[in-house]
Design an enzyme around this catalytic site. Structure first.
Site, PDB file in Angstrom:
ATOM      1  N   CYS A  65       0.832  -1.197   0.000  1.00 58.84           N
ATOM      2  CA  CYS A  65       0.000   0.000   0.000  1.00 58.84           C
ATOM      3  C   CYS A  65       0.873   1.256   0.000  1.00 58.84           C
ATOM      4  CB  CYS A  65      -0.908  -0.014   1.236  1.00 58.84           C
ATOM      5  SG  CYS A  65      -2.010   1.420   1.310  1.00 58.84           S
ATOM      6  N   CYS A  69      -0.103   4.891   6.961  1.00 70.20           N
ATOM      7  CA  CYS A  69      -0.799   4.716   8.240  1.00 70.20           C
ATOM      8  C   CYS A  69       0.086   3.935   9.215  1.00 70.20           C
ATOM      9  CB  CYS A  69      -2.121   3.986   8.024  1.00 70.20           C
ATOM     10  SG  CYS A  69      -3.172   4.738   6.751  1.00 70.20           S
ATOM     11  N   CYS A 109     -17.157  -9.178   3.762  1.00 67.52           N
ATOM     12  CA  CYS A 109     -16.526  -7.868   3.638  1.00 67.52           C
ATOM     13  C   CYS A 109     -15.322  -7.976   2.709  1.00 67.52           C
ATOM     14  CB  CYS A 109     -16.090  -7.361   5.010  1.00 67.52           C
ATOM     15  SG  CYS A 109     -17.429  -7.338   6.213  1.00 67.52           S
ATOM     16  N   CYS A 142     -20.184  -6.160   1.684  1.00 66.37           N
ATOM     17  CA  CYS A 142     -19.660  -4.825   2.000  1.00 66.37           C
ATOM     18  C   CYS A 142     -18.333  -4.651   1.290  1.00 66.37           C
ATOM     19  CB  CYS A 142     -19.458  -4.690   3.512  1.00 66.37           C
ATOM     20  SG  CYS A 142     -18.597  -3.174   3.993  1.00 66.37           S
ATOM     21  N   CYS A 202     -20.561   2.108   7.080  1.00 70.86           N
ATOM     22  CA  CYS A 202     -19.865   1.517   8.219  1.00 70.86           C
ATOM     23  C   CYS A 202     -18.627   2.348   8.490  1.00 70.86           C
ATOM     24  CB  CYS A 202     -19.482   0.079   7.888  1.00 70.86           C
ATOM     25  SG  CYS A 202     -18.375  -0.690   9.085  1.00 70.86           S
ATOM     26  N   ARG A 272     -19.671  -3.448  16.198  1.00 70.09           N
ATOM     27  CA  ARG A 272     -18.953  -4.670  15.852  1.00 70.09           C
ATOM     28  C   ARG A 272     -17.625  -4.750  16.595  1.00 70.09           C
ATOM     29  NH1 ARG A 272     -18.799  -4.250  10.574  1.00 70.09           N
ATOM     30  NH2 ARG A 272     -20.823  -5.267  10.465  1.00 70.09           N
TER      31      ARG A 272
END
Length: 407
Positions: A65, A69, A109, A142, A202, A272
Site C-alpha cells: 500500500c 498509516c 466484507c 460490503c 460503516c 462490531r
C-alpha cells in the site's frame, strides 16, 4: 450508580449522553466493571436482543500500500512479514467468501489495500460482488476499498453491494499524527459518498495507540454525528515491522469500558467487535458480547483470529444466538430509514468491515495518537497490561494461499 442509571435511560430513548458522561464511563474502576457491562447490556438487548451477527473478511489485495498509516502491516515501508498478493480473481474471492458463509457469516466484507480504487479496480470488484451474490443466496456484501472518487459508490451499489466501510479511526485533532498521506476530511467525505449512493455506511475506530480518553470520546461523538449504520471497534494489533509495534496500552478491562462507552453513545447502531479482540480481550471476550452485537468470524486481513468454531461455541456458551440471514439486523426505525434512503435492502444489514490490522489505506480502519511515549515507557506499558505478543500471528491460510481458510 447514578451515572449508569442515567445512561441506560438515555440509551433506551436513543438520547445522546454528554461528553462528560462518556468520559466518566472510561474512568470507572475495575471494581465497577461488571456494573458497567450490565448497564450497557440492557441497552444492547433493547435494540438487538441476544443476536450476534457474523461477518467474514476476504482480503482481495494484500500489502504494497502507498499510504503511511502507522498502525498498518500493509503500509508503505512496512517490514511485517505478511502475505503480499495482487487482486484475487472473482472466482477465487467467491470461493473464499463461501467458506465464511458456510461457517455462519451473514455478511462478506471485501477489502483491498491501497489509497483508493481506480475505475478498473471498481470493475474488478463489481464482477466479484456479482459472483459472490450469484453463488451465495441472500448474503450481504460490503466493500472496503479506500477513498472513493465520484460515481464509484453508485457503481458498487448498482453491482449489488449492500454497504461500504471507511473508518474515521481516531479524533480529528490527532489524525494527522498517525497518517500524512490523506486527511481526516478525506475519510468523512468517502463515508458521505457511500451514504449518498444508498450504501449502508460503516465507520469506526481503533483504540490502543496511546490516545487519550478525550480522543476516544471525540471520535465516537464524530461517528454519532456522521450516523453510520455500523461502528466497528478495533484494538491495535502491534505488528512487528510497523511504527506502533511496541504499543501495548490495553487491558481486557479497558477494552470493555471502551465498548460500553460506544454502546451508550451509539445505542441503536450495529457495534462490531473487530480486530484485536483475541489479543487484548482474551478470555474476557464473552463479556464483550453483552456490549456488541456483531463480530468477525475466523481470521482477519493479515493476522489470524481464533478458530471459527471457537467463535460459534463462545456465542452459544454465553447464551447468545447467531443472527440468521432472514433477520433484519438494524432496529426497525433504522432499517426503515435506510430502505427509504436507498431503495430495497432485503435485510437492511448494518455495515461492513473494519478489521483494524493490516488493512492499509484501502480499508483504513484505524488511526491513533502519535504522542506516545519513548521505548522505555512503551516497554513498561507492555509489562503492566500483560501484553501477549505470542497472540499476534500472521495469516498464512485462506485468501491468497492454497490452504483452507479459518471459518
Amino acid at each position: 450508580m447514578d451515572l449508569l442509571n442515567t445512561l441506560v435511560d438515555k440509551g433506551l430513548r436513543r438520547e445522546l449522553p454528554t461528553r462528560e458522561e462518556a468520559l466518566a464511563v472510561l474512568a470507572t474502576s475495575d471494581d465497577d466493571l461488571l456494573d458497567v457491562v450490565a448497564a450497557a447490556g440492557k441497552v444492547r438487548r433493547q435494540w438487538f436482543g441476544r443476536r450476534v451477527k457474523l461477518n467474514y473478511l476476504v482480503n482481495l489485495k494484500s500489502g504494497l500500500c502507498p499510504e503511511d498509516c502507522s498502525y498498518c502491516s500493509q503500509r508503505l515501508g512496512s517490514k511485517a512479514g505478511i502475505l503480499k498478493y495482487t487482486w484475487l480473481k472473482p472466482d477465487e474471492a467467491s470461493k473464499a467468501a463461501a467458506a465464511g458463509v458456510a461457517g455462519g457469516a451473514k455478511r462478506v466484507c471485501l477489502v483491498a489495500s491501497g489509497r483508493g480504487p481506480t475505475d478498473r479496480d471498481v470493475d474488478r470488484v463489481t464482477k466479484t460482488i456479482e459472483a459472490i451474490k450469484e453463488q451465495n443466496d441472500g448474503v450481504e456484501v460490503c466493500a472496503c476499498l479506500g477513498l472513493l472518487s465520484d460515481g464509484q459508490a453508485d457503481r458498487l451499489r448498482s453491482a449489488g453491494a449492500d454497504a461500504y466501510n471507511h473508518n474515521l479511526n481516531t479524533s480529528e485533532e490527532t489524525y494527522g499524527a498517525i497518517t500524512t498521506t490523506h486527511t481526516y476530511a478525506d475519510r468523512v467525505e468517502t463515508v458521505q459518498q457511500a451514504q449518498a449512493a444508498g450504501l449502508s455506511a460503516c465507520s469506526g475506530l481503533i483504540a490502543g495507540m496511546g490516545e487519550s480518553d478525550k480522543d476516544l470520546v471525540d471520535v465516537v461523538f464524530a461517528l454519532r454525528d456522521l450516523d453510520p449504520d455500523s461502528v466497528p471497534v478495533n484494538f491495535l494489533i502491534p505488528f512487528e515491522g510497523t511504527p506502533l509495534a511496541k504499543e501495548w496500552n490495553l487491558t481486557p478491562q479497558r477494552c470493555l469500558r471502551i465498548l460500553a462507552m460506544v454502546r451508550f453513545v451509539c445505542p441503536d447502531v450495529e457495534v462490531r467487535l473487530a480486530g484485536g479482540r483475541e489479543v487484548h480481550l482474551r478470555s474476557m471476550q464473552p463479556l464483550a458480547l453483552h456490549l456488541v452485537n456483531s463480530i468477525f468470524l475466523g481470521d482477519y486481513l493479515t493476522s489470524e483470529g481464533q478458530a471459527g468454531q471457537a467463535d460459534l461455541d463462545m456465542i452459544a456458551d454465553a447464551g447468545f444466538e447467531v443472527e440468521g440471514q432472514g433477520t433484519t439486523t438494524l432496529p426497525r426505525h433504522r432499517a426503515d430509514a435506510l430502505a427509504g434512503g436507498c431503495g430495497s435492502h432485503e435485510t437492511s444489514g448494518a455495515a461492513g468491515c473494519g478489521s483494524h490490522e493490516g488493512s492499509g489505506g484501502g480499508c483504513g480502519p484505524c488511526g491513533g495518537h502519535a504522542a506516545v511515549g519513548g521505548g522505555e515507557e512503551r516497554t513498561l506499558a507492555a509489562e503492566t497490561t500483560g501484553a501477549r505478543t505470542d497472540l499476534v500471528a500472521v495469516r498464512r491460510r485462506g485468501a491468497g494461499t492454497d490452504l483452507a481458510p479459518n471459518a
